[in-house]
Design a protein around this motif. Sequence first.
Motif, PDB file in Angstrom:
ATOM      1  N   ALA A  36       0.835  -1.205   0.000  1.00  0.00           N
ATOM      2  CA  ALA A  36       0.000   0.000   0.000  1.00  0.00           C
ATOM      3  C   ALA A  36       0.870   1.255   0.000  1.00  0.00           C
ATOM      4  N   LYS A  37       1.970   1.211   0.755  1.00  0.00           N
ATOM      5  CA  LYS A  37       2.890   2.345   0.796  1.00  0.00           C
ATOM      6  C   LYS A  37       3.511   2.583  -0.576  1.00  0.00           C
ATOM      7  N   GLU A  38       3.926   1.505  -1.242  1.00  0.00           N
ATOM      8  CA  GLU A  38       4.510   1.624  -2.578  1.00  0.00           C
ATOM      9  C   GLU A  38       3.492   2.179  -3.575  1.00  0.00           C
ATOM     10  N   GLU A  39       2.249   1.695  -3.485  1.00  0.00           N
ATOM     11  CA  GLU A  39       1.203   2.205  -4.373  1.00  0.00           C
ATOM     12  C   GLU A  39       0.948   3.682  -4.119  1.00  0.00           C
ATOM     13  N   ALA A  40       0.904   4.069  -2.832  1.00  0.00           N
ATOM     14  CA  ALA A  40       0.678   5.480  -2.496  1.00  0.00           C
ATOM     15  C   ALA A  40       1.828   6.349  -2.994  1.00  0.00           C
ATOM     16  N   THR A  41       3.047   5.857  -2.830  1.00  0.00           N
ATOM     17  CA  THR A  41       4.216   6.602  -3.307  1.00  0.00           C
ATOM     18  C   THR A  41       4.171   6.766  -4.822  1.00  0.00           C
ATOM     19  N   GLU A  43       1.512   6.758  -6.691  1.00  0.00           N
ATOM     20  CA  GLU A  43       0.420   7.683  -7.014  1.00  0.00           C
ATOM     21  C   GLU A  43       0.832   9.124  -6.725  1.00  0.00           C
ATOM     22  N   ILE A  44       1.531   9.325  -5.616  1.00  0.00           N
ATOM     23  CA  ILE A  44       2.009  10.673  -5.269  1.00  0.00           C
ATOM     24  C   ILE A  44       3.004  11.160  -6.312  1.00  0.00           C
ATOM     25  N   ASP A  45       3.924  10.298  -6.721  1.00  0.00           N
ATOM     26  CA  ASP A  45       4.912  10.678  -7.740  1.00  0.00           C
ATOM     27  C   ASP A  45       4.222  11.042  -9.051  1.00  0.00           C
ATOM     28  N   TYR A  47       1.141  12.147  -9.440  1.00  0.00           N
ATOM     29  CA  TYR A  47       0.441  13.419  -9.235  1.00  0.00           C
ATOM     30  C   TYR A  47       1.428  14.589  -9.243  1.00  0.00           C
TER      31      TYR A  47
END
Length: 118
Positions: A36-41, A43-45, A47
Amino acid sequence: MTSQSQGIQQLLQAEKRAKDKLEEAKKRKGKRLKQAKEEATAEIDHYRLQREKEFRSKQTNVMGSQGNLSAKIEEQTTETIRNLTSSYHRNMESMMKKLLSTICDISPEIHPNFRHEI
């Protein structure tokens, strides 16, 4: 007594299986949190890159128009200086003659307010 030790053995095995399941669940939880952390990272990158691209686009539009504005102002300033210089050279001679004639041509007169009393 054997049934009692057999019951204790079953309890110990059940406890071991529960501990193993708990460890396995913790590992899955840790793995899922990491994922989940990797997916969030990611997605943030994504964006951040999108917003930076929009910012650069807007910045290019604004700075490009400022560059054009600077060029226009520079061109107008050069044209104005050229016009003033040519006007100066055209009118310098006649203005110098007028100034010198006004200064050098003196006709002495008595001021109208002067009263001469004898």
